[in-house]
Structures are given as structure tokens and as C-alpha cells.
Design an enzyme around this catalytic site. Structure first.
Site, PDB file in Angstrom:
ATOM      1  CE1 TYR A  59      -4.112  -1.800   5.063  1.00 29.77           C
ATOM      2  CE2 TYR A  59      -3.297   0.389   4.487  1.00 29.77           C
ATOM      3  CZ  TYR A  59      -3.723  -0.869   4.101  1.00 29.77           C
ATOM      4  OH  TYR A  59      -3.762  -1.210   2.780  1.00 29.77           O
ATOM      5  CB  SER A  63      -0.890   0.007   1.246  1.00 25.23           C
ATOM      6  OG  SER A  63      -1.547   1.255   1.394  1.00 25.23           O
TER       7      SER A  63
END
Length: 263
Positions: A146, A133
């Protein structure tokens, strides 16, 4: 083998792989959605099998890899795509949120990779692909756990790439930006005042095509979406500027969270 194949980018990757003539093993936790993906791929003429499983469970990881060996005779490509997230200030979350995110986004992919390596070493032009990501390149406030999991995955990817070079197993990292998916609906928690869905500039299907192009061209690292590329580039050269913008962003998006939690 594609994990997290039942929705979002994983679903797009599965359908794109089948369309490109690959023999696909799709795995996910949601049985109904996984079945739908398999049926769609087969209806389009793809060759696909599926295994219901959770990458955080050792028994499931064993079963998935054994299925690949027994039904496909081996493994050429592992795509670690399964992931989960949450939004909200770290200080107001419990430790279980951090542990769950790390289990799904980091420990699960690492341990599945460990099991798959012996098969990959015997594979045809083998590769391991980590769907990372942009948050693993520049941490996003109120997505601290995250971001941490994705930074950890990137570090693991870079180290593993060097380790596997002697075995001719490529290790690739792809870092999508904001992409249309079920990510927000599947979050453990979401305390943002406004959804970021409108800022998701790339469909999961478009992302899947770009990811498969990166895989076929064996690009070591790829970043998707224009905003994602800009964030990574600007963060590299103007980190203090990005820090200020991130602080403004989090104050606007989560300005009532502390009040709500304290009351």
C-alpha cells in the site's frame, strides 16, 4: 468525476461536492452502495449521475470518461479516490496482493487520468486531484505494498503537475491520515492483532470538507489529521527515531504473524 464514491472518503467527497452545487459524476464498483450515495445526494438537492465501473478495467475507464463527455459535455475536475489496501508482512504475502494493490491504487488512476486529460484541457478552471495517503509520505510497516503504491502515486502527481502547467490544469495531492471509513473491512488481507480503528481521529465527512477546501484554494499538497502531519514532519527531521518507533509498532501489532504463517 469522483472514483471510489460509494464509501469512506469517496462517499463524503461525493455528498460534499453535490452540497456545494457541483454537477457530480460518481463511480464505484459496489452498485448498491453507489445507488445509496446517489439517492442521498439527490434527496439533498444535488445534481449527480453515476456509472458503475472498476478503474482497473480499461473498458470501464473508457465508458466512464465517455459518459462524462456525452452527459456533462466535458470535465472540470477529476478526483482519483478509489483505493485498496492490505496489512501483513510482505514476506508472507503472495505476488497477487502486490499486483492488485498497484492496479487499483496506481495503474488505474494513472490510466483514467490519461483518458480524462483531453476533456480537462477544455474544462473550466480544471484540476486533477489525487487522494493519496500519509503512507505515501512515510511508509508504514506491514502495509508495504500500500505504501509503495501511494509513493508511486505521489511521484506521478509531482511529475504530472509540471507537465500540465502549460495547459493550465492544476494537479493536487491530498494525503489523509487515519480516517473513519470502511477501509479495514475492504482490505484484501488483515493480519493485525489489534484494529487501528480507535486511532482514526477524523470522520470521512470532516475529511471531505477539508479536501474540498484544499481543492477550492488549489493547494498543491495537503496532509490531513494532526497525527498524519506530525508523522510526516518528524520523519523528515528525525528519520532514525521514526524507524525505531515503526519497528516497535510492527513487533507489537504483528508479533504472532510469523509463527502463524510458518506453522
Amino acid at each position: 468525476m469522483i472514483t471510489g464514491a460509494s464509501s469512506g472518503i469517496g462517499r463524503g467527497l461525493t455528498l460534499e461536492a453535490a452540497a456545494r452545487g457541483a454537477q457530480v459524476l460518481a463511480t464505484a464498483r459496489n452498485e448498491e452502495r453507489l445507488h445509496e450515495v446517489v439517492e442521498e445526494a439527490r434527496a439533498a438537492g444535488g445534481t449527480i449521475e453515476s456509472v458503475l465501473g472498476d478503474v482497473t478495467e480499461a473498458i470501464d475507464r473508457d465508458r466512464i470518461v465517455q459518459f462524462a463527455e456525452q452527459n456533462f459535455g466535458g470535465l472540470d475536475l477529476l478526483v482519483n479516490n478509489a483505493g485498496i489496501g492490505a496489512t501483513g508482512h510482505f514476506q508472507y504475502a503472495g505476488p497477487e496482493r502486490l499486483r492488485k494493490i498497484m492496479e487499483v491504487n496506481f495503474f488505474g488512476p494513472c490510466e483514467l487520468t490519461r483518458l480524462a486529460i483531453p476533456l480537462l484541457k477544455e474544462g473550466n478552471d480544471p484540476a486533477i486531484v489525487m487522494i493519496n495517503s500519509v503512507a505515501g509520505r512515510r511508509a508504514i510497516p506491514s502495509r508495504s505494498e500500500y505504501s509503495a503504491s501511494k509513493f508511486a502515486l505521489m511521484g506521478f502527481t509531482e511529475a504530472l503537475r509540471a507537465e500540465m502547467a502549460k495547459d493550465d490544469v492544476e494537479v493536487l495531492a491530498v494525503s489523509p491520515g487515519l480516517t473513519e471509513s470502511n477501509f479495514e473491512q475492504n482490505m484484501l488481507e488483515n493480519s493485525a492483532r489489534h484494529s487501528l480503528h480507535a486511532q482514526r481521529s477524523m470522520s470521512s465527512g470532516e475529511a471531505a470538507k477539508l479536501i474540498w477546501n484544499a481543492i477550492e484554494n488549489r493547494r498543491k499538497e495537503s496532509t490531513l489529521t494532526l497525527r498524519g502531519k506530525m508523522l510526516v514532519t518528524v520523519s523528515r527531521f528525525l528519520p532514525r527515531f521514526v524507524d525505531r518507533k515503526m519497528a516497535q509498532f510492527v513487533r507489537k501489532l504483528y508479533q504472532n504473524e510469523g509463527v502463524a504463517k510458518q506453522s
